[in-house]
Design a protein around this motif. Structure first.
Motif, PDB file in Angstrom:
ATOM      1  N   SER A  98      61.376  10.987  64.900  1.00 25.14           N
ATOM      2  CA  SER A  98      60.114  11.525  65.418  1.00 25.14           C
ATOM      3  C   SER A  98      59.983  13.028  65.222  1.00 25.14           C
ATOM      4  CB  SER A  98      59.942  11.154  66.890  1.00 25.14           C
ATOM      5  OG  SER A  98      61.008  11.674  67.656  1.00 25.14           O
ATOM      6  N   ALA A  99      61.071  13.778  65.296  1.00 18.71           N
ATOM      7  CA  ALA A  99      60.999  15.230  65.140  1.00 18.71           C
ATOM      8  C   ALA A  99      60.690  15.661  63.707  1.00 18.71           C
ATOM      9  CB  ALA A  99      62.313  15.868  65.600  1.00 18.71           C
ATOM     10  N   SER A 100      60.877  14.764  62.751  1.00 16.71           N
ATOM     11  CA  SER A 100      60.675  15.109  61.340  1.00 16.71           C
ATOM     12  C   SER A 100      59.431  14.473  60.732  1.00 16.71           C
ATOM     13  CB  SER A 100      61.907  14.700  60.522  1.00 16.71           C
ATOM     14  OG  SER A 100      63.045  15.405  60.982  1.00 16.71           O
ATOM     15  N   ARG A 101      58.669  13.758  61.530  1.00 17.90           N
ATOM     16  CA  ARG A 101      57.453  13.143  61.012  1.00 17.90           C
ATOM     17  C   ARG A 101      56.406  14.204  60.719  1.00 17.90           C
ATOM     18  NH1 ARG A 101      57.745   8.248  65.258  1.00 17.90           N
ATOM     19  NH2 ARG A 101      59.623   7.340  64.346  1.00 17.90           N
ATOM     20  N   ALA A 102      55.513  13.877  59.822  1.00 21.10           N
ATOM     21  CA  ALA A 102      54.423  14.774  59.402  1.00 21.10           C
ATOM     22  C   ALA A 102      54.956  16.023  58.709  1.00 21.10           C
ATOM     23  CB  ALA A 102      53.519  15.147  60.581  1.00 21.10           C
ATOM     24  N   SER A 103      56.171  15.911  58.137  1.00 20.62           N
ATOM     25  CA  SER A 103      56.763  17.047  57.417  1.00 20.62           C
ATOM     26  C   SER A 103      56.969  16.744  55.940  1.00 20.62           C
ATOM     27  CB  SER A 103      58.104  17.420  58.050  1.00 20.62           C
ATOM     28  OG  SER A 103      59.038  16.365  57.845  1.00 20.62           O
ATOM     29  N   GLY A 104      56.515  15.581  55.495  1.00 23.84           N
ATOM     30  CA  GLY A 104      56.661  15.197  54.101  1.00 23.84           C
ATOM     31  C   GLY A 104      57.882  14.351  53.802  1.00 23.84           C
ATOM     32  N   VAL A 105      58.705  14.067  54.813  1.00 24.74           N
ATOM     33  CA  VAL A 105      59.928  13.284  54.592  1.00 24.74           C
ATOM     34  C   VAL A 105      59.582  11.871  54.127  1.00 24.74           C
ATOM     35  CG1 VAL A 105      61.978  12.286  55.680  1.00 24.74           C
ATOM     36  CG2 VAL A 105      61.321  14.635  56.201  1.00 24.74           C
ATOM     37  N   GLY A 106      58.706  11.191  54.847  1.00 23.90           N
ATOM     38  CA  GLY A 106      58.336   9.823  54.474  1.00 23.90           C
ATOM     39  C   GLY A 106      57.701   9.767  53.102  1.00 23.90           C
ATOM     40  N   GLN A 107      56.819  10.707  52.824  1.00 25.44           N
ATOM     41  CA  GLN A 107      56.177  10.768  51.512  1.00 25.44           C
ATOM     42  C   GLN A 107      57.209  10.987  50.410  1.00 25.44           C
ATOM     43  OE1 GLN A 107      53.055  13.674  51.285  1.00 25.44           O
ATOM     44  NE2 GLN A 107      52.753  13.369  49.098  1.00 25.44           N
ATOM     45  N   ALA A 108      58.185  11.844  50.651  1.00 23.98           N
ATOM     46  CA  ALA A 108      59.227  12.099  49.659  1.00 23.98           C
ATOM     47  C   ALA A 108      60.083  10.851  49.425  1.00 23.98           C
ATOM     48  CB  ALA A 108      60.100  13.271  50.094  1.00 23.98           C
ATOM     49  N   LEU A 109      60.402  10.126  50.492  1.00 25.15           N
ATOM     50  CA  LEU A 109      61.177   8.897  50.344  1.00 25.15           C
ATOM     51  C   LEU A 109      60.410   7.863  49.522  1.00 25.15           C
ATOM     52  CD1 LEU A 109      62.599   8.645  53.965  1.00 25.15           C
ATOM     53  CD2 LEU A 109      63.992   8.757  51.882  1.00 25.15           C
ATOM     54  N   VAL A 110      59.142   7.664  49.833  1.00 26.86           N
ATOM     55  CA  VAL A 110      58.327   6.692  49.096  1.00 26.86           C
ATOM     56  C   VAL A 110      58.158   7.137  47.648  1.00 26.86           C
ATOM     57  CG1 VAL A 110      56.041   5.613  48.919  1.00 26.86           C
ATOM     58  CG2 VAL A 110      57.159   5.830  51.161  1.00 26.86           C
ATOM     59  N   GLY A 111      57.982   8.426  47.425  1.00 22.16           N
ATOM     60  CA  GLY A 111      57.849   8.936  46.059  1.00 22.16           C
ATOM     61  C   GLY A 111      59.090   8.674  45.234  1.00 22.16           C
ATOM     62  N   ARG A 112      60.250   8.913  45.820  1.00 24.99           N
ATOM     63  CA  ARG A 112      61.516   8.681  45.099  1.00 24.99           C
ATOM     64  C   ARG A 112      61.707   7.198  44.810  1.00 24.99           C
ATOM     65  NH1 ARG A 112      66.715  11.329  45.010  1.00 24.99           N
ATOM     66  NH2 ARG A 112      67.987  10.081  43.606  1.00 24.99           N
ATOM     67  N   PHE A 113      61.383   6.349  45.795  1.00 24.36           N
ATOM     68  CA  PHE A 113      61.511   4.913  45.591  1.00 24.36           C
ATOM     69  C   PHE A 113      60.548   4.435  44.505  1.00 24.36           C
ATOM     70  CE2 PHE A 113      60.283   0.507  46.520  1.00 24.36           C
ATOM     71  CZ  PHE A 113      61.519  -0.100  46.383  1.00 24.36           C
ATOM     72  N   SER A 114      59.317   4.916  44.541  1.00 18.38           N
ATOM     73  CA  SER A 114      58.319   4.516  43.543  1.00 18.38           C
ATOM     74  C   SER A 114      58.743   4.924  42.137  1.00 18.38           C
ATOM     75  CB  SER A 114      56.961   5.127  43.886  1.00 18.38           C
ATOM     76  OG  SER A 114      56.496   4.615  45.115  1.00 18.38           O
ATOM     77  N   ALA A 115      59.340   6.102  41.996  1.00 17.05           N
ATOM     78  CA  ALA A 115      59.837   6.549  40.686  1.00 17.05           C
ATOM     79  C   ALA A 115      60.942   5.616  40.201  1.00 17.05           C
ATOM     80  CB  ALA A 115      60.335   7.988  40.772  1.00 17.05           C
ATOM     81  N   TRP A 116      61.854   5.242  41.096  1.00 15.85           N
ATOM     82  CA  TRP A 116      62.937   4.312  40.748  1.00 15.85           C
ATOM     83  C   TRP A 116      62.352   2.954  40.337  1.00 15.85           C
ATOM     84  CZ3 TRP A 116      64.443  -0.206  43.456  1.00 15.85           C
ATOM     85  CH2 TRP A 116      65.667  -0.763  43.065  1.00 15.85           C
TER      86      TRP A 116
END
Length: 158
Positions: free
Chosen positions: A98-116
């Motif tokens: 919860s402390a790291s939400r809305a900081s781009g972490v989730g977007q970065a994870l999905v982006g890396r997975f999508s690239a893979w």
């Protein structure tokens, strides 16, 4: 603060179990009373060991200032004749504390997975979300995911 996304390794297991336990508690624990929210404490470690070593799966961790604050687990399906011989990729679970939400972490994870997934010839990436989890639905929508199907469920009793 920069988010660092990396492929999970066995030394990340404690953090992965911690995050998966939080996901179960905050998501399934709220939206589906039939889910055993204690499952991660008993079984997630073995499951993550299997997935980390599986070529058709990807387990990612996100770090901020060296601390694991999120994870994503996904996998590739086998090529399907009904998908013109293409495979798809599915996100099984994604959680950011919860402390790291809305900081781009989730977007970065999905982006890396999508690239893979793209590198592994997947034709699409999909993810399931509880209908009542409006935050998750809005998050995926912002990333370009579109609702494709609806699952109907009839509870048959205990």
């Amino acid at each position: 603060m920069r988010n660092q996304i990396s492929v999970a390794v066995h030394t990340d297991l404690d953090d992965l179990v911690r995050l998966e336990s939080q996901l179960f508690s905050e998501d399934a624990g709220v939206h589906d009373p039939r889910v055993d929210v204690s499952w991660p404490t008993r079984h997630a470690r073995d499951d993550f060991v299997r997935l980390i070593d599986l070529d058709s799966a990807l387990v990612l961790v996100a770090r901020r200032e060296g601390v694991v604050v999120g994870h994503l687990v996904g996998y590739l399906t086998a090529p399907s004749a009904t998908r013109f011989g293409r495979r798809t990729a599915e996100i099984r679970s994604l959680y950011v504390d919860s402390a790291s939400r809305a900081s781009g972490v989730g977007q970065a994870l999905v982006g890396r997975f999508s690239a893979w997934a793209r590198e592994n010839d997947a034709s699409s990436v999909s993810v399931a979300s509880y209908a009542a989890n409006h935050g998750a639905r809005a998050f995926y929508s912002r990333l370009g995911f579109a609702e494709q199907s609806v699952v109907f469920q009839a509870v048959l009793g205990d």
